[in-house]
Design a protein around this motif. Structure first.
Motif, PDB file in Angstrom:
ATOM      1  N   ALA A 283      -7.849  31.416-102.366  1.00  0.00           N
ATOM      2  CA  ALA A 283      -8.348  30.783-100.841  1.00  0.00           C
ATOM      3  C   ALA A 283      -9.573  31.807 -99.878  1.00  0.00           C
ATOM      4  O   ALA A 283      -8.541  31.948 -99.704  1.00  0.00           O
ATOM      5  N   SER A 284     -10.603  31.304-100.022  1.00  0.00           N
ATOM      6  CA  SER A 284     -10.741  32.618 -98.821  1.00  0.00           C
ATOM      7  C   SER A 284     -11.850  31.009 -96.585  1.00  0.00           C
ATOM      8  O   SER A 284     -12.304  32.102 -96.834  1.00  0.00           O
ATOM      9  N   ASP A 285     -11.474  29.906 -97.367  1.00  0.00           N
ATOM     10  CA  ASP A 285     -11.516  29.441 -95.768  1.00  0.00           C
ATOM     11  C   ASP A 285     -10.629  28.185 -95.993  1.00  0.00           C
ATOM     12  O   ASP A 285      -9.406  27.932 -96.835  1.00  0.00           O
ATOM     13  N   GLY A 286     -10.435  27.604 -94.792  1.00  0.00           N
ATOM     14  CA  GLY A 286      -9.371  26.389 -94.985  1.00  0.00           C
ATOM     15  C   GLY A 286      -9.375  25.153 -95.605  1.00  0.00           C
ATOM     16  O   GLY A 286      -8.479  24.638 -96.142  1.00  0.00           O
ATOM     17  N   ARG A 287     -10.799  24.732 -95.742  1.00  0.00           N
ATOM     18  CA  ARG A 287     -11.450  24.072 -96.862  1.00  0.00           C
ATOM     19  C   ARG A 287     -11.274  23.740 -97.856  1.00  0.00           C
ATOM     20  O   ARG A 287      -9.998  23.677 -98.648  1.00  0.00           O
TER      21      ARG A 287
ATOM     22  N   LYS B  70      -7.037  32.941 -88.978  1.00  0.00           N
ATOM     23  CA  LYS B  70      -8.975  32.808 -88.628  1.00  0.00           C
ATOM     24  C   LYS B  70      -9.503  33.143 -90.165  1.00  0.00           C
ATOM     25  O   LYS B  70      -9.608  34.138 -90.632  1.00  0.00           O
ATOM     26  N   MET B  71     -10.277  31.885 -90.019  1.00  0.00           N
ATOM     27  CA  MET B  71     -11.448  31.513 -91.350  1.00  0.00           C
ATOM     28  C   MET B  71     -12.140  30.115 -91.456  1.00  0.00           C
ATOM     29  O   MET B  71     -12.531  30.118 -90.255  1.00  0.00           O
ATOM     30  N   PRO B  72     -13.134  30.738 -92.124  1.00  0.00           N
ATOM     31  CA  PRO B  72     -14.516  30.440 -91.867  1.00  0.00           C
ATOM     32  C   PRO B  72     -14.251  28.938 -92.048  1.00  0.00           C
ATOM     33  O   PRO B  72     -14.224  28.575 -92.967  1.00  0.00           O
ATOM     34  N   TYR B  73     -14.833  27.535 -91.980  1.00  0.00           N
ATOM     35  CA  TYR B  73     -15.096  26.306 -91.558  1.00  0.00           C
ATOM     36  C   TYR B  73     -13.462  25.370 -91.222  1.00  0.00           C
ATOM     37  O   TYR B  73     -13.834  24.362 -90.969  1.00  0.00           O
ATOM     38  N   MET B  74     -12.516  26.193 -91.209  1.00  0.00           N
ATOM     39  CA  MET B  74     -11.441  25.662 -91.553  1.00  0.00           C
ATOM     40  C   MET B  74     -10.438  26.575 -91.292  1.00  0.00           C
ATOM     41  O   MET B  74     -10.383  27.350 -91.838  1.00  0.00           O
ATOM     42  N   ASP B  75     -10.037  27.205 -89.698  1.00  0.00           N
ATOM     43  CA  ASP B  75      -9.112  27.870 -89.691  1.00  0.00           C
ATOM     44  C   ASP B  75      -7.964  27.364 -89.772  1.00  0.00           C
ATOM     45  O   ASP B  75      -7.467  26.610 -90.759  1.00  0.00           O
ATOM     46  N   GLY B  76      -6.791  28.743 -90.418  1.00  0.00           N
ATOM     47  CA  GLY B  76      -5.709  27.890 -90.690  1.00  0.00           C
ATOM     48  C   GLY B  76      -4.380  27.127 -89.978  1.00  0.00           C
ATOM     49  O   GLY B  76      -3.636  26.145 -90.966  1.00  0.00           O
ATOM     50  N   ILE B  77      -4.588  26.503 -88.060  1.00  0.00           N
ATOM     51  CA  ILE B  77      -4.279  26.433 -88.083  1.00  0.00           C
ATOM     52  C   ILE B  77      -4.330  24.781 -88.209  1.00  0.00           C
ATOM     53  O   ILE B  77      -3.693  23.730 -88.723  1.00  0.00           O
TER      54      ILE B  77
ATOM     55  N   ALA C   2      -4.582  32.422 -98.877  1.00  0.00           N
ATOM     56  CA  ALA C   2      -5.740  32.541 -98.428  1.00  0.00           C
ATOM     57  C   ALA C   2      -6.804  33.237 -97.041  1.00  0.00           C
ATOM     58  O   ALA C   2      -5.060  34.277 -96.248  1.00  0.00           O
ATOM     59  N   ASP C   3      -7.382  34.093 -97.620  1.00  0.00           N
ATOM     60  CA  ASP C   3      -8.071  34.715 -96.784  1.00  0.00           C
ATOM     61  C   ASP C   3      -9.377  35.247 -96.686  1.00  0.00           C
ATOM     62  O   ASP C   3      -9.740  35.016 -98.040  1.00  0.00           O
ATOM     63  N   ASP C   4      -9.820  35.068 -95.668  1.00  0.00           N
ATOM     64  CA  ASP C   4     -12.063  35.236 -96.059  1.00  0.00           C
ATOM     65  C   ASP C   4     -11.713  37.047 -95.733  1.00  0.00           C
ATOM     66  O   ASP C   4     -13.132  36.824 -95.726  1.00  0.00           O
ATOM     67  N   HIS C   5     -10.867  37.787 -96.467  1.00  0.00           N
ATOM     68  CA  HIS C   5     -11.709  38.809 -95.713  1.00  0.00           C
ATOM     69  C   HIS C   5     -10.705  39.624 -97.817  1.00  0.00           C
ATOM     70  O   HIS C   5     -10.059  39.444 -97.536  1.00  0.00           O
ATOM     71  N   GLU C   6     -12.250  40.052 -98.067  1.00  0.00           N
ATOM     72  CA  GLU C   6     -11.855  39.873 -99.744  1.00  0.00           C
ATOM     73  C   GLU C   6     -10.726  41.239-100.092  1.00  0.00           C
ATOM     74  O   GLU C   6     -10.200  40.485-101.117  1.00  0.00           O
TER      75      GLU C   6
ATOM     76  N   PHE D  63      -2.951  41.806 -84.793  1.00  0.00           N
ATOM     77  CA  PHE D  63      -1.434  41.994 -83.325  1.00  0.00           C
ATOM     78  C   PHE D  63      -1.927  41.572 -81.972  1.00  0.00           C
ATOM     79  O   PHE D  63      -1.291  40.459 -80.892  1.00  0.00           O
ATOM     80  N   ASP D  64      -2.765  40.953 -82.011  1.00  0.00           N
ATOM     81  CA  ASP D  64      -3.682  40.042 -80.242  1.00  0.00           C
ATOM     82  C   ASP D  64      -4.352  38.517 -80.785  1.00  0.00           C
ATOM     83  O   ASP D  64      -4.474  38.528 -80.186  1.00  0.00           O
ATOM     84  N   GLU D  65      -2.736  38.149 -81.855  1.00  0.00           N
ATOM     85  CA  GLU D  65      -3.430  36.693 -81.762  1.00  0.00           C
ATOM     86  C   GLU D  65      -1.746  35.883 -82.062  1.00  0.00           C
ATOM     87  O   GLU D  65      -1.836  34.811 -82.882  1.00  0.00           O
ATOM     88  N   GLU D  66      -1.098  35.912 -80.307  1.00  0.00           N
ATOM     89  CA  GLU D  66      -0.378  35.318 -80.277  1.00  0.00           C
ATOM     90  C   GLU D  66      -0.211  33.978 -79.899  1.00  0.00           C
ATOM     91  O   GLU D  66       0.449  32.977 -80.474  1.00  0.00           O
ATOM     92  N   ASP D  67      -0.925  34.267 -79.057  1.00  0.00           N
ATOM     93  CA  ASP D  67      -1.427  32.241 -78.843  1.00  0.00           C
ATOM     94  C   ASP D  67      -1.856  31.267 -80.076  1.00  0.00           C
ATOM     95  O   ASP D  67      -1.041  30.552 -80.615  1.00  0.00           O
ATOM     96  N   GLN D  68      -2.377  32.512 -80.927  1.00  0.00           N
ATOM     97  CA  GLN D  68      -2.240  31.586 -82.899  1.00  0.00           C
ATOM     98  C   GLN D  68      -1.915  31.183 -83.405  1.00  0.00           C
ATOM     99  O   GLN D  68      -1.316  30.698 -84.275  1.00  0.00           O
ATOM    100  N   ILE D  69      -0.568  32.583 -83.247  1.00  0.00           N
ATOM    101  CA  ILE D  69       0.480  32.672 -84.014  1.00  0.00           C
ATOM    102  C   ILE D  69       1.686  31.334 -83.675  1.00  0.00           C
ATOM    103  O   ILE D  69       1.981  30.709 -84.411  1.00  0.00           O
ATOM    104  N   VAL D  70       1.731  31.215 -82.619  1.00  0.00           N
ATOM    105  CA  VAL D  70       2.467  30.105 -82.234  1.00  0.00           C
ATOM    106  C   VAL D  70       2.098  28.457 -82.105  1.00  0.00           C
ATOM    107  O   VAL D  70       2.576  27.825 -82.750  1.00  0.00           O
ATOM    108  N   GLU D  71       0.963  27.988 -81.944  1.00  0.00           N
ATOM    109  CA  GLU D  71      -0.164  27.066 -82.667  1.00  0.00           C
ATOM    110  C   GLU D  71       0.393  26.826 -84.136  1.00  0.00           C
ATOM    111  O   GLU D  71       0.470  25.639 -84.563  1.00  0.00           O
TER     112      GLU D  71
END
Length: 223
Positions: free
Chosen positions: A36-40, A59-66, A10-14, A87-95
Motif C-alpha cells: 500500500a502507498s497510503d493509510g486508506r 507519515k503517509m498521505p490521506y491517512m497516516d500510519g498512526i 505500506a510506504d508512500d515512497h515508491e 530518525f526524527d520521528e520519536e514522538d510519532q513512534i511513541v504514538e
C-alpha cells in the motif's frame, strides 16, 4: 521455519517500497500478500488479505500510519504491526506503539534486523530498533505502551538483575565479565537466558523491559 508469515507493507515512497518488497519476497518463510502507498489503501488490503504482520510507514498521505494502526487494531487486535520511521520521528513512534504497534524499525535497518523484527512480532513478541536512543527509550517507558501488562511476572536472580543493569549500560559480555569476575562465555549464557525470559531480541528490548519493570532507572541509561 516451516510456516509462511503473511505480510503487508505500506510506504508512500515508491523506490523504498519496491526495494523492501523485492527483498522480502525472496524470503522462504514470508508470503508478501499486499503493498500500500497510503493509510486508506493499507486498511483495505489488511481487511481483504488478513495478514499476520503489517509493516507501515508513519507519515503517509490521506491517512497516516498512526490512524491506520488504530483502525486495524480496532478491527483485528491480533494483527501485529511494525512502524517504519525516520530518525526524527520519536514522538510519532511513541504514538504508533500506543495505537497498537508491536515494534518499530528505522528505515535504514539492515536485512537481518528487518527479518528479526518480523519474526519477533509474529511470535507475539515486541521489537525495538537496535539503534534506540536513550531519549526514545525514556519516552516509551513513560508512555501508555506496555506489552507486558497481561503477561505473567518473571523473576530474575540477583546475578541476573546485576547483569541486566550492566547490559543497559552498553557493556559488552567481556566488559561485564571483567566487572563481576565471570568468563565471557558465562555472561553470554546469562544474557541469552535474560533475553528469553523477557521475550526480547536485543539490548534495546532489555532496556525497555527493565524500565517498564523498574529494574533500572532512566538516569542509568547509556544507550
Amino acid at each position: 521455519m516451516n510456516y509462511d508469515i503473511r505480510l503487508v507493507i505500506a510506504d508512500d515512497h515508491e523506490i523504498f517500497l519496491d526495494g523492501l518488497s523485492l527483498m522480502l519476497s525472496r524470503q522462504e518463510h514470508i508470503a508478501l500478500v499486499g503493498q500500500a502507498s497510503d493509510g486508506r489503501e493499507l486498511i483495505e488490503i489488511v481487511a481483504k488479505e488478513k495478514p499476520d504482520v503489517v509493516m507501515t510507514d508513519i507519515k503517509m498521505p490521506y491517512m497516516d500510519g498512526i490512524s491506520a494502526t488504530r483502525q486495524i487494531i480496532r478491527t483485528d487486535p491480533d494483527t501485529r504491526i511494525i512502524a517504519l520511521s525516520m530518525f526524527d520521528e520519536e514522538d510519532q513512534i511513541v504514538e504508533m506503539l500506543e495505537a497498537g504497534a508491536k515494534g518499530y524499525l528505522l528505515k535504514n535497518a539492515d536485512k537481518q534486523e528487518i527479518l528479526e523484527a518480523i519474526t519477533s512480532v509474529y511470535e507475539d513478541g515486541t521489537y525495538y530498533c537496535k539503534t534506540t536512543s536513550s531519549k526514545l527509550a525514556s519516552m516509551i517507558a513513560r508512555s501508555k505502551f506496555n506489552p507486558y501488562r497481561k503477561k505473567e511476572q518473571v523473576a530474575f536472580t540477583e546475578r541476573e538483575q546485576e547483569i541486566i543493569q550492566l547490559i543497559c549500560q552498553q557493556l559488552t559480555a567481556q566488559q561485564i565479565g571483567d566487572r563481576i569476575f565471570l568468563s565471557k562465555r558465562t555472561v553470554e549464557g546469562y544474557r541469552t537466558r535474560i533475553l528469553e525470559k523477557m521475550n526480547v531480541r536485543n539490548t534495546a528490548g532489555v532496556v525497555m523491559y527493565a524500565l517498564k519493570h523498574n529494574l533500572i532507572r532512566e538516569e542509568d541509561l547509556m544507550l
